[in-house]
Scaffold this motif. Structure first.
Motif, PDB file in Angstrom:
ATOM      1  N   THR A 155       0.893  -1.029   0.212  1.00  0.00           N
ATOM      2  CA  THR A 155      -0.114   0.220  -0.053  1.00  0.00           C
ATOM      3  C   THR A 155       1.036   1.663   0.107  1.00  0.00           C
ATOM      4  OG1 THR A 155      -0.191   0.231   2.661  1.00  0.00           O
ATOM      5  CG2 THR A 155      -2.161  -1.568   1.202  1.00  0.00           C
ATOM      6  N   ALA A 156       2.089   1.110   0.131  1.00  0.00           N
ATOM      7  CA  ALA A 156       3.084   2.010   0.492  1.00  0.00           C
ATOM      8  C   ALA A 156       3.547   2.732  -1.010  1.00  0.00           C
ATOM      9  CB  ALA A 156       4.538   2.088   0.581  1.00  0.00           C
ATOM     10  N   TYR A 157       3.682   3.656  -0.810  1.00  0.00           N
ATOM     11  CA  TYR A 157       3.895   4.856  -2.146  1.00  0.00           C
ATOM     12  C   TYR A 157       4.820   4.562  -3.298  1.00  0.00           C
ATOM     13  CZ  TYR A 157       5.743   9.039  -5.254  1.00  0.00           C
ATOM     14  OH  TYR A 157       5.577   9.598  -6.445  1.00  0.00           O
ATOM     15  N   ASN A 158       5.653   3.567  -2.232  1.00  0.00           N
ATOM     16  CA  ASN A 158       7.504   3.331  -2.855  1.00  0.00           C
ATOM     17  C   ASN A 158       7.555   1.991  -2.724  1.00  0.00           C
ATOM     18  OD1 ASN A 158       7.405   3.862  -0.462  1.00  0.00           O
ATOM     19  ND2 ASN A 158       9.999   3.755  -0.653  1.00  0.00           N
ATOM     20  N   TYR A 159       5.897   1.275  -2.878  1.00  0.00           N
ATOM     21  CA  TYR A 159       6.532  -0.343  -2.783  1.00  0.00           C
ATOM     22  C   TYR A 159       7.313  -0.928  -3.009  1.00  0.00           C
ATOM     23  CZ  TYR A 159       4.823  -5.336  -3.310  1.00  0.00           C
ATOM     24  OH  TYR A 159       4.618  -6.500  -3.461  1.00  0.00           O
ATOM     25  N   ASP A 160       8.223  -1.818  -3.389  1.00  0.00           N
ATOM     26  CA  ASP A 160       8.809  -2.545  -3.849  1.00  0.00           C
ATOM     27  C   ASP A 160       9.051  -3.748  -4.591  1.00  0.00           C
ATOM     28  OD1 ASP A 160      10.918  -3.442  -5.553  1.00  0.00           O
ATOM     29  OD2 ASP A 160      12.892  -2.981  -4.120  1.00  0.00           O
ATOM     30  N   GLU A 161       8.539  -4.654  -5.145  1.00  0.00           N
ATOM     31  CA  GLU A 161       7.769  -5.863  -6.009  1.00  0.00           C
ATOM     32  C   GLU A 161       8.985  -7.005  -5.288  1.00  0.00           C
ATOM     33  OE1 GLU A 161       7.534  -6.579 -10.489  1.00  0.00           O
ATOM     34  OE2 GLU A 161       5.765  -5.851  -8.882  1.00  0.00           O
ATOM     35  N   LEU A 162      10.138  -6.115  -5.721  1.00  0.00           N
ATOM     36  CA  LEU A 162      11.263  -7.345  -5.371  1.00  0.00           C
ATOM     37  C   LEU A 162      11.779  -7.628  -4.655  1.00  0.00           C
ATOM     38  CD1 LEU A 162      13.172  -6.120  -8.769  1.00  0.00           C
ATOM     39  CD2 LEU A 162      12.134  -7.290  -8.649  1.00  0.00           C
ATOM     40  N   ALA A 163      11.745  -6.705  -3.256  1.00  0.00           N
ATOM     41  CA  ALA A 163      12.148  -7.065  -1.158  1.00  0.00           C
ATOM     42  C   ALA A 163      11.214  -7.631  -1.019  1.00  0.00           C
ATOM     43  CB  ALA A 163      11.829  -5.094  -1.301  1.00  0.00           C
ATOM     44  N   ASN A 164      12.261  -8.381  -0.656  1.00  0.00           N
ATOM     45  CA  ASN A 164      12.184  -9.537   0.711  1.00  0.00           C
ATOM     46  C   ASN A 164      12.316  -9.032   2.199  1.00  0.00           C
ATOM     47  OD1 ASN A 164      14.470 -10.140   1.244  1.00  0.00           O
ATOM     48  ND2 ASN A 164      14.481 -11.884  -0.513  1.00  0.00           N
ATOM     49  N   THR A 165      13.139  -8.178   2.149  1.00  0.00           N
ATOM     50  CA  THR A 165      13.589  -7.954   4.000  1.00  0.00           C
ATOM     51  C   THR A 165      12.938  -5.700   3.763  1.00  0.00           C
ATOM     52  OG1 THR A 165      14.854  -9.448   3.511  1.00  0.00           O
ATOM     53  CG2 THR A 165      15.523  -7.637   5.285  1.00  0.00           C
ATOM     54  N   ASP A 166      12.140  -5.760   4.346  1.00  0.00           N
ATOM     55  CA  ASP A 166      11.638  -4.480   5.122  1.00  0.00           C
ATOM     56  C   ASP A 166      12.944  -3.083   5.720  1.00  0.00           C
ATOM     57  OD1 ASP A 166       8.656  -2.698   4.305  1.00  0.00           O
ATOM     58  OD2 ASP A 166      10.555  -2.007   5.516  1.00  0.00           O
ATOM     59  N   ASP A 167      13.466  -2.416   4.500  1.00  0.00           N
ATOM     60  CA  ASP A 167      14.356  -1.422   5.231  1.00  0.00           C
ATOM     61  C   ASP A 167      13.496  -0.256   6.239  1.00  0.00           C
ATOM     62  OD1 ASP A 167      13.764  -0.324   3.317  1.00  0.00           O
ATOM     63  OD2 ASP A 167      15.057   0.043   2.145  1.00  0.00           O
ATOM     64  N   ASN A 168      12.201  -0.261   6.347  1.00  0.00           N
ATOM     65  CA  ASN A 168      11.973   1.328   7.179  1.00  0.00           C
ATOM     66  C   ASN A 168      11.885   1.637   5.927  1.00  0.00           C
ATOM     67  OD1 ASN A 168      10.662   0.208   9.214  1.00  0.00           O
ATOM     68  ND2 ASN A 168      13.541  -0.057  10.379  1.00  0.00           N
ATOM     69  N   SER A 169      12.169   1.980   5.183  1.00  0.00           N
ATOM     70  CA  SER A 169      12.057   2.798   3.892  1.00  0.00           C
ATOM     71  C   SER A 169      11.025   3.213   2.603  1.00  0.00           C
ATOM     72  CB  SER A 169      13.470   2.827   2.639  1.00  0.00           C
ATOM     73  OG  SER A 169      12.391   1.521   1.584  1.00  0.00           O
ATOM     74  N   CYS A 170       9.785   2.225   3.462  1.00  0.00           N
ATOM     75  CA  CYS A 170       8.224   3.025   2.794  1.00  0.00           C
ATOM     76  C   CYS A 170       7.350   4.205   2.866  1.00  0.00           C
ATOM     77  CB  CYS A 170       7.468   2.051   4.158  1.00  0.00           C
ATOM     78  SG  CYS A 170       7.494   0.459   3.030  1.00  0.00           S
ATOM     79  N   ILE A 171       7.487   4.536   1.819  1.00  0.00           N
ATOM     80  CA  ILE A 171       6.535   6.176   1.872  1.00  0.00           C
ATOM     81  C   ILE A 171       5.133   6.077   1.990  1.00  0.00           C
ATOM     82  CG2 ILE A 171       6.970   8.759   1.199  1.00  0.00           C
ATOM     83  CD1 ILE A 171       9.511   7.481   0.383  1.00  0.00           C
ATOM     84  N   ALA A 172       4.348   6.158   2.980  1.00  0.00           N
ATOM     85  CA  ALA A 172       2.834   6.145   3.141  1.00  0.00           C
ATOM     86  C   ALA A 172       2.184   7.231   1.672  1.00  0.00           C
ATOM     87  CB  ALA A 172       2.769   6.415   4.243  1.00  0.00           C
ATOM     88  N   LEU A 173       1.102   6.377   1.148  1.00  0.00           N
ATOM     89  CA  LEU A 173       0.637   6.924  -0.274  1.00  0.00           C
ATOM     90  C   LEU A 173      -0.244   7.998   0.492  1.00  0.00           C
ATOM     91  CD1 LEU A 173      -0.054   6.778  -2.848  1.00  0.00           C
ATOM     92  CD2 LEU A 173      -1.748   5.022  -2.348  1.00  0.00           C
ATOM     93  N   VAL A 174      -0.239   9.339   0.155  1.00  0.00           N
ATOM     94  CA  VAL A 174      -0.533  10.383   0.552  1.00  0.00           C
ATOM     95  C   VAL A 174      -1.685  11.060  -0.209  1.00  0.00           C
ATOM     96  CG1 VAL A 174      -1.115  12.873   1.522  1.00  0.00           C
ATOM     97  CG2 VAL A 174       0.846  10.608   2.320  1.00  0.00           C
ATOM     98  N   GLU A 175      -3.071  10.474  -0.741  1.00  0.00           N
ATOM     99  CA  GLU A 175      -3.522  11.429  -1.657  1.00  0.00           C
ATOM    100  C   GLU A 175      -4.322  11.879  -1.113  1.00  0.00           C
ATOM    101  OE1 GLU A 175      -6.845   8.817  -2.386  1.00  0.00           O
ATOM    102  OE2 GLU A 175      -5.344   7.139  -3.226  1.00  0.00           O
ATOM    103  N   GLY A 176      -4.058  13.717  -2.155  1.00  0.00           N
ATOM    104  CA  GLY A 176      -4.491  14.739  -2.248  1.00  0.00           C
ATOM    105  C   GLY A 176      -5.262  15.835  -3.013  1.00  0.00           C
ATOM    106  N   CYS A 177      -5.032  16.810  -2.870  1.00  0.00           N
ATOM    107  CA  CYS A 177      -4.148  18.480  -4.012  1.00  0.00           C
ATOM    108  C   CYS A 177      -3.324  18.038  -4.165  1.00  0.00           C
ATOM    109  CB  CYS A 177      -5.001  18.763  -3.616  1.00  0.00           C
ATOM    110  SG  CYS A 177      -5.428  20.793  -4.789  1.00  0.00           S
ATOM    111  N   THR A 178      -2.830  18.264  -5.192  1.00  0.00           N
ATOM    112  CA  THR A 178      -1.511  17.892  -5.508  1.00  0.00           C
ATOM    113  C   THR A 178      -1.153  19.600  -6.289  1.00  0.00           C
ATOM    114  OG1 THR A 178      -0.900  17.130  -7.424  1.00  0.00           O
ATOM    115  CG2 THR A 178      -0.872  15.848  -5.396  1.00  0.00           C
ATOM    116  N   ASP A 179      -2.327  20.712  -6.030  1.00  0.00           N
ATOM    117  CA  ASP A 179      -2.095  21.774  -7.780  1.00  0.00           C
ATOM    118  C   ASP A 179      -2.216  23.233  -6.585  1.00  0.00           C
ATOM    119  OD1 ASP A 179      -3.124  24.539  -8.849  1.00  0.00           O
ATOM    120  OD2 ASP A 179      -4.189  23.073 -10.015  1.00  0.00           O
TER     121      ASP A 179
END
Length: 950
Positions: A155-179
């Protein structure tokens, strides 16, 4: 414009590194202070069953985010006791728990799985307290592989489908207005959700942040990070929780100031005792508004956006804000026509008028007037130091540039001690002397003027490593060295035990087995290795002859007997110390005559220059015999110390008590009956030779009583008719009764009476009837007795020996009960049905059955005996069951906490002088005795030293 700020917090802002939880070190340091944590058998069994056997430990998190273990222990399914260590205040680093610090518990099973534990009760650390763990919850810690690092959260913004060990680098997906031009632009949004709002929002800004305490509430906590961002983005102000009434009025139920630190609000619930709604209803939406101190009003969307729930707690981690355009018909501005900023369109003065100020408005000029709003003359700037007292004063300067440097006189030589880097005018210099400049330090150097950080704190203590009190940290001896280290076996349960040792050197090898170790004794125990004074000897010859003669062999041991000791001896009797000779006979090693005063026995040791054993061997047990007259006694002796009971060359022993047992008496055979004709007053043993006179005669054959001197003893006289011609002649009569009746007179008397004796046949039949009735009643009674006996035997057989079972309520805690069955049986089998509620059982001899540690010291319940039983739980209507001879064998276990118990030092373990006595046992001052006098030094450990006054 709206801005979205997201702040991540976990575990109340404490982020715990998961990987650190997977690399736990369960080793810990004994710091000297601790708190006991006891895992009950039920909890320990559940832990081993659920997670498998493994190690449990208590940890705290260091400043470097490292888990530090303060205690650990094995969980195998039985109860476990851990000593959680407190911090050693004498060291700079934290190596144990601080007071009231939270204890973090982890469990690592033998298969490597790691769990975090939540114990109940969840006690914080308190020195010397005890916590009994009654329940727990466990959470498996996911310890991942490090092969492919990256974000594994789909569910993260930078999900890496090849990773099998989480390195705490996940960036939460933040939806909103980007204008950025939209009202609700979200600077943190990384995914546009088409929510951008470009309209102009206007509404009333009349918000009342006052609220009423209704008595019920929900806690909302603005974390420090969120509160700080709110203050930074919107300015300090007031935040409030509102709901919209039926009249479309915003009603406040909680408010508080936001100034950059964490804020906690109690959001009020509706008071059901009033008609109007003055707080939130259950699950009602909470509307949040913020008014900054400059009057700007914002509507807030908080995350999590929890609805109202009484007694709930919500931790706000993110928010979005929207500026509210407040509707107004006023035109604010300066309405003063003389003012510099007069606004002809304004209809409401807002106190913003500024007076006309004429001045230089050129910022680059010397006389620039920042308050001027109307241009005036300007003057060029000359920058420099304008302080005439300064080292670099510039008389042309009209603008101070803060470059003035004060005149500083000082040493300008960088190699000098008093070098002054700020000096600009040379002064006297002083050479550098490096060393410790702290007068309180151990290595203070009074000549040093430059500290080189070499100072060592003074640590007072014993600095001699040969003493028990030795402190390896001490550098200044304070005279506390008292007890020299004496290495040896310090466990009195071992043969190698050394009374004088105070430091165990691991030499304890052979457990003491008490008993008689003298092979010459009748009760010699081949398994015993330590004599307990119980040896019994067949020391005395059959003739009860004992020799108290001794041989002076040249070495001896002195035995002192006090005057006030109780004995059956009389003045002049003999008492002596014996040993068993090579032929098994008792040989006297020393004796004394009993004086009823202080008695001293010199017990001679074996002469090692001869082949035969002619005295006591070192370590031999003293055997005492005594003789009083013809009586010989075996004497059991008690000493002031157990170490005094055996022979030591030049040793000294003090007797504290005697027990005399008459062994025999010297035999003098003869008749011991004073009534016998041949009674022997000197005999003490009857040889069955006693001779007695005939009844009524003395030993010479004469009558003892013969009142008529007729040669017939009064007791043997027979009164009757002695006339042989009479009808009533008695040939046995020795004394005539003057009542002889001739045959003629006897016949006449019979004829006169009719020849009838007065006894009829009816009299005979009546007697026979009485005899028959009596026999019949006797037979009936015997039959009834036989039937009752059969009934009794059947009742006993059916009830296990008791006519009716006896029940008893076993209450929580201590109970006193009697064993009601008529036969003995195994305690463990008898209580097997209720053993889960039994803590301990004790009999009258203090023997115990302790289920928790598998120990049965009682053996069997005995009929009619009373017992004490301590219960964990109450058991009603308990009856003793018949277990039909069943026995349950137990394997005793040692509680884990025993291994953690400290080795205590008793004051008697430190050898000190108790008193000095002379050879009469009188306490004396050695400084006041004559030179050459022999005195005894008595120490508290039971040892004695003979000394000669010098």
């Amino acid at each position: 414009m709206k801005k979205l700020f997201t702040f991540i917090s976990a575990c109340l802002l404490l982020v715990i590194p998961t990987q650190a939880q997977c690399d736990l070190d369960f080793a810990f340091i004994n710091t000297g202070s601790n708190m006991t944590v006891f895992f009950t058998p039920t909890v320990a069994s559940a832990m081993a069953t659920e997670m498998g056997e493994g190690s449990v430990g208590a940890f705290f998190l260091t400043d470097a985010d490292v888990y530090f273990c303060a205690t650990s222990g094995e969980i195998t399914g039985i109860s476990a006791q851990l000593a959680a260590m407190g911090d050693d205040a004498t060291t700079p680093e934290q190596d144990g728990f601080n007071a009231n610090q939270e204890m973090l518990w982890f469990y690592e099973s033998n298969n490597g799985t790691v769990y975090s534990l939540a114990l109940s009760p969840a006690d914080s650390y308190t020195t010397n307290s005890m916590s009994f763990i009654t329940s727990y919850t466990s959470t498996v810690i996911s310890c991942g592989s490090t092969e492919v690092l990256g974000c594994t959260d789909e569910t993260a913004y930078n999900y890496d489908e090849l990773a099998n060990t989480d390195d705490n680098s996940c960036i939460a997906l933040v939806e909103g207005c980007t204008d950025e031009t939209a009202n609700n632009y979200n600077v943190l949004a990384n995914a546009n959700d088409d929510s951008c709002d470009f309209s102009s929002e206007e509404q009333s800004c009349n918000y009342n942040f006052d609220f009423i305490n209704t008595g019920s509430n929900m806690t909302v906590f603005f974390t420090p990070t969120v509160a700080s961002t709110m203050a930074a983005e919107m300015g300090d102000g007031t935040v409030g929780a509102f709901f919209l009434t039926d009249a479309d009025v915003y009603f406040c139920t909680a408010s508080g100031e936001i100034n950059g630190t964490s804020t906690q609000l109690a959001v009020m619930g509706d008071d059901a005792t009033t008609e109007e709604q003055d707080g939130f209803n259950a699950n009602q939406e909470i509307l949040w508004f913020y008014e900054s101190n400059d009057g700007t009003v914002y509507s807030l969307a908080l995350s999590p956006a929890n609805n109202y729930t009484t007694n709930d707690i919500s931790f706000i981690t993110t928010y979005t804000s929207t500026v509210i355009n407040c509707v107004s018909t006023e035109v604010l501005g300066c309405t003063d026509e003389t003012a510099f900023n007069y606004n002809e369109l304004a209809n409401t003065d807002d106190n913003s008028c500024v007076a006309v100020v004429v001045g230089c408005m050129n910022e680059d000029s010397f006389n620039y007037d920042s308050s001027a709003n109307t241009a005036g003359a300007c003057e060029a700037v000359v920058i420099g130091c304008t302080d005439e007292a300064a080292f670099n004063y510039n008389e042309l300067a009209n603008t101070e540039d803060n470059s003035c440097v004060a005149v500083v006189v000082g040493c300008m030589n960088e190699d000098s001690f008093n070098y002054d880097s700020s000096a600009n005018t040379a002064g006297a210099c002083e050479a550098v002397v490096i060393g410790c400049t702290d007068e309180t330090a151990f290595n203070y150097n009074e000549l040093a003027n430059t500290d080189d950080s070499s100072c060592i704190d003074v640590v007072e203590g014993c600095t001699n490593s040969h003493y028990l009190e030795f402190n390896s940290q001490a550098n200044t001896d304070d005279g506390s060295c008292n007890a020299l280290i004496v290495a040896g076996c310090t466990d009195s349960n071992y043969v190698e035990y050394n009374l004088y040792s105070n430091t165990d050197d691991g030499s304890c090898e052979t457990l003491i087995v008490m008993g008689c170790t003298d092979s010459n004794a009748t009760n010699f125990d081949a398994l015993a290795n330590t004599n307990d004074g119980s040896c019994a000897y067949d020391l005395i010859e059959a003739d009860c002859e004992v020799s108290f003669e001794t041989l002076n062999t040249g070495s001896n041991h002195t035995i002192m007997i006090p005057a006030n000791i109780s004995t059956p001896l009389n003045e002049g009797d003999l008492i002596g110390v014996f040993f068993i000779g090579e032929n098994g006979s008792a040989i006297c090693a020393g004796s004394s005559i009993w004086t009823n005063e202080i008695v001293q026995i010199v017990a001679f040791g074996d002469d090692t220059t001869t082949d035969e054993v002619d005295g006591l061997l070192t370590g031999s047990t003293f055997i005492f015999l005594a003789q009083s007259g013809d009586d010989v006694y075996n004497v059991t002796t008690s000493f002031e110390s157990p170490t005094m009971a055996t022979y030591v060359v030049n040793g000294l022993s003090f007797i504290s008590g005697f027990e005399f047992d008459l062994a025999c008496s010297v035999e003098y055979l003869g008749c011991t009956d004073v009534n016998a004709c041949n009674y022997a007053a000197s005999a003490n043993t009857n040889d069955n030779s006693c001779e007695y006179s005939e009844a009524n005669f003395d030993c010479s054959g004469a009558c003892l009583n013969d009142s008529d001197n007729d040669g017939v003893c009064d007791e043997l006289e027979v009164v009757g008719c002695t006339d042989s011609s009479s009808s009533n002649y008695n040939p046995l009569a020795t004394e005539d009764n003057n009542n002889c009746l001739s045959w003629e007179d006897a016949y006449g008397t019979c004829v006169d009476s009719g020849g009838d004796d007065g006894v009829t046949q009816a009299d005979v039949d009546a007697v026979q009837f009485t005899l028959n009735s009596t026999n019949t009643q006797l037979l009936e009674s015997q039959s009834e007795i036989a039937e009752l006996q059969i009934q009794l035997e059947e009742a006993l057989a059916n009830s296990g020996g008791s006519c009716e079972p006896i029940s008893v309520d076993l209450l929580y805690g201590w109970n006193i009960i009697g064993y009601t069955l008529p036969f003995q049986q195994d305690v463990v089998a008898t209580l097997a049905s209720i053993v889960g509620g039994v803590q301990i059982v004790k009999d009258n001899s203090a023997n115990v059955y302790w289920p928790q540690y598998g120990f049965n010291g009682i053996g069997d319940f005995l009929p009619g005996q009373g017992y004490q039983i301590n219960m964990y739980d109450q058991v009603d209507d308990f009856t003793f069951p018949d277990v039909d001879g069943q026995r349950i064998e137990l394997t005793p276990t040692v509680p884990n906490y025993v291994y953690d118990l400290p080795i205590l030092t008793h004051p008697n373990d430190i050898r000190t002088l108790v008193k000095v006595v002379n050879m009469l046992g009188q306490e004396v001052n050695p400084d006041e005795q004559f030179k050459g006098e022999l005195v005894l030094y008595l120490f508290n450990d039971g040892t004695t030293e003979k000394r000669i006054i010098q």
